[in-house]
Enzyme design. Sequence first.
Site, PDB file in Angstrom:
ATOM      1  N   PRO A  10       0.786  -1.226   0.000  1.00  0.00           N
ATOM      2  CA  PRO A  10       0.000   0.000   0.000  1.00  0.00           C
ATOM      3  C   PRO A  10       0.821   1.280   0.000  1.00  0.00           C
ATOM      4  CG  PRO A  10      -0.187  -1.160   2.097  1.00  0.00           C
ATOM      5  CD  PRO A  10       0.477  -2.078   1.140  1.00  0.00           C
ATOM      6  N   ASN A  11       0.333   2.219  -0.782  1.00  0.00           N
ATOM      7  CA  ASN A  11       0.878   3.579  -0.900  1.00  0.00           C
ATOM      8  C   ASN A  11       2.167   3.663  -1.709  1.00  0.00           C
ATOM      9  OD1 ASN A  11      -1.164   4.922   0.736  1.00  0.00           O
ATOM     10  ND2 ASN A  11      -0.304   3.756   2.428  1.00  0.00           N
ATOM     11  N   ARG A  18       4.905  10.847  -2.697  1.00  0.00           N
ATOM     12  CA  ARG A  18       4.581  10.600  -1.292  1.00  0.00           C
ATOM     13  C   ARG A  18       5.797  10.885  -0.409  1.00  0.00           C
ATOM     14  NH1 ARG A  18       4.717   4.556   1.262  1.00  0.00           N
ATOM     15  NH2 ARG A  18       3.846   5.141   3.269  1.00  0.00           N
ATOM     16  N   TYR A  23      10.929   8.983   1.191  1.00  0.00           N
ATOM     17  CA  TYR A  23      10.975   7.893   0.203  1.00  0.00           C
ATOM     18  C   TYR A  23      11.657   8.260  -1.107  1.00  0.00           C
ATOM     19  CZ  TYR A  23       7.657   5.894   3.503  1.00  0.00           C
ATOM     20  OH  TYR A  23       7.075   5.408   4.638  1.00  0.00           O
ATOM     21  N   ASN A  75       8.057  -5.266  -0.532  1.00  0.00           N
ATOM     22  CA  ASN A  75       7.893  -4.153   0.408  1.00  0.00           C
ATOM     23  C   ASN A  75       6.417  -4.116   0.789  1.00  0.00           C
ATOM     24  OD1 ASN A  75       7.608  -1.807   1.849  1.00  0.00           O
ATOM     25  ND2 ASN A  75       8.894  -0.575   0.492  1.00  0.00           N
ATOM     26  N   ALA A  78       2.846  -0.538   5.256  1.00  0.00           N
ATOM     27  CA  ALA A  78       2.420  -0.583   6.659  1.00  0.00           C
ATOM     28  C   ALA A  78       1.899  -1.951   7.089  1.00  0.00           C
ATOM     29  CB  ALA A  78       1.360   0.485   6.910  1.00  0.00           C
ATOM     30  N   HIS A  81       3.701  -4.154   9.727  1.00  0.00           N
ATOM     31  CA  HIS A  81       3.668  -3.987  11.171  1.00  0.00           C
ATOM     32  C   HIS A  81       2.498  -4.706  11.844  1.00  0.00           C
ATOM     33  CE1 HIS A  81       6.700  -1.192   9.946  1.00  0.00           C
ATOM     34  NE2 HIS A  81       5.820  -0.414   9.326  1.00  0.00           N
ATOM     35  N   ASP A  88       0.956 -15.271   7.426  1.00  0.00           N
ATOM     36  CA  ASP A  88       0.558 -16.664   7.188  1.00  0.00           C
ATOM     37  C   ASP A  88       0.742 -17.050   5.721  1.00  0.00           C
ATOM     38  OD1 ASP A  88      -0.070 -17.035   9.836  1.00  0.00           O
ATOM     39  OD2 ASP A  88      -2.249 -16.968   9.564  1.00  0.00           O
ATOM     40  N   GLU A  99      12.211  -9.090   2.555  1.00  0.00           N
ATOM     41  CA  GLU A  99      11.440  -7.906   2.947  1.00  0.00           C
ATOM     42  C   GLU A  99      12.314  -6.666   2.763  1.00  0.00           C
ATOM     43  OE1 GLU A  99       9.963  -8.408   7.001  1.00  0.00           O
ATOM     44  OE2 GLU A  99       9.813  -6.244   7.216  1.00  0.00           O
ATOM     45  N   HIS A 101      12.495  -2.375   3.023  1.00  0.00           N
ATOM     46  CA  HIS A 101      11.941  -1.072   3.409  1.00  0.00           C
ATOM     47  C   HIS A 101      12.874   0.019   2.928  1.00  0.00           C
ATOM     48  CE1 HIS A 101       8.876  -3.034   5.667  1.00  0.00           C
ATOM     49  NE2 HIS A 101       9.808  -3.810   6.193  1.00  0.00           N
ATOM     50  N   ILE A 102      12.283   0.987   2.252  1.00  0.00           N
ATOM     51  CA  ILE A 102      13.076   2.081   1.684  1.00  0.00           C
ATOM     52  C   ILE A 102      13.672   2.915   2.815  1.00  0.00           C
ATOM     53  CG2 ILE A 102      12.910   4.178   0.276  1.00  0.00           C
ATOM     54  CD1 ILE A 102      10.446   2.755  -1.121  1.00  0.00           C
ATOM     55  N   SER A 103      12.837   3.219   3.784  1.00  0.00           N
ATOM     56  CA  SER A 103      13.283   4.056   4.905  1.00  0.00           C
ATOM     57  C   SER A 103      13.840   3.180   6.018  1.00  0.00           C
ATOM     58  CB  SER A 103      12.099   4.875   5.440  1.00  0.00           C
ATOM     59  OG  SER A 103      11.123   4.009   5.998  1.00  0.00           O
ATOM     60  N   ARG A 108      12.289   5.601  12.951  1.00  0.00           N
ATOM     61  CA  ARG A 108      11.003   6.292  12.819  1.00  0.00           C
ATOM     62  C   ARG A 108      10.085   5.974  14.010  1.00  0.00           C
ATOM     63  NH1 ARG A 108       8.823   5.414   6.965  1.00  0.00           N
ATOM     64  NH2 ARG A 108       7.510   7.164   7.607  1.00  0.00           N
ATOM     65  N   ARG A 112       6.638   1.377  13.812  1.00  0.00           N
ATOM     66  CA  ARG A 112       7.329   0.843  12.629  1.00  0.00           C
ATOM     67  C   ARG A 112       8.515  -0.055  12.997  1.00  0.00           C
ATOM     68  NH1 ARG A 112       5.118   4.001   8.391  1.00  0.00           N
ATOM     69  NH2 ARG A 112       4.609   6.076   9.138  1.00  0.00           N
TER      70      ARG A 112
HETATM   71  C1  DQA Z   1       7.967   1.308   4.264  1.00  0.00           C
HETATM   72  C2  DQA Z   1       7.944   1.590   5.775  1.00  0.00           C
HETATM   73  C3  DQA Z   1       6.535   1.381   6.338  1.00  0.00           C
HETATM   74  O1  DQA Z   1       6.535   1.666   7.739  1.00  0.00           O
HETATM   75  C4  DQA Z   1       5.558   2.313   5.659  1.00  0.00           C
HETATM   76  O2  DQA Z   1       4.260   2.089   6.143  1.00  0.00           O
HETATM   77  C5  DQA Z   1       5.616   2.219   4.181  1.00  0.00           C
HETATM   78  C6  DQA Z   1       6.909   2.117   3.533  1.00  0.00           C
HETATM   79  C7  DQA Z   1       9.334   1.651   3.647  1.00  0.00           C
HETATM   80  O3  DQA Z   1       9.550   1.263   2.506  1.00  0.00           O
HETATM   81  O4  DQA Z   1      10.164   2.318   4.273  1.00  0.00           O
HETATM   82  O5  DQA Z   1       4.589   2.316   3.508  1.00  0.00           O
HETATM   83  O6  DQA Z   1       7.729  -0.078   4.051  1.00  0.00           O
END
Ligand code: DQA
Length: 148
Positions: A10-11, A18, A23, A75, A78, A81, A88, A99, A101-103, A108, A112
């Site tokens: 998502p997002n 964004r 990011y 990725n 959210a 978390h 599952d 897995e 994560h960009i950030s 943070r 997270r």
């Molecule tokens: C994320 C970190 C997550 O906490 C956040 O909700 C994202 C992006 C990252 O790529 O840093 O949507 O997965």
Amino acid sequence: MRKILLLNGPNLNRLGKREPQIYGTATLDELEKKVKKAALSAGCELKAEQSNHEGELIDFIHQAEDEGYSGIIFNPGAYTHYSYAIRDAIAGIDVPVIEVHISNVHKREPFRHQSVLAEVTEGQIVGLGLFGYELALQALINKQKGDE
Ligand code: DQA
């Protein structure tokens, strides 16, 4: 040809617009093209998918196993978390998932800091920007070589 799935949650369709201070300014399309190119030059085919919906992400994870994919770069946004359903799904397939994560989620908000998925993934790459996706690709390729 080995197939790898690049899956964004998502997002992440909003990359570039964004919160660019977190990011970056590259778009999802640019990211997908870059990772596809790196995969091709390593002799792999890469399919890229993105969804804002938990169930659809789960369907992509199941399909990756059913369609013989050899790895998933994921990725989960959210959902990382709190999604036990995605956890599952990953636990239930025999395909390694990395897995990404960009950030740096550990720098943070406290919510997270926890990943409910980490225990069922092959590994985690955090805080290295979009380069993390390329590192995940390398890790999957190395793993496949080791498994052959
Ligand atoms: C994320 C970190 C997550 O906490 C956040 O909700 C994202 C992006 C990252 O790529 O840093 O949507 O997965």
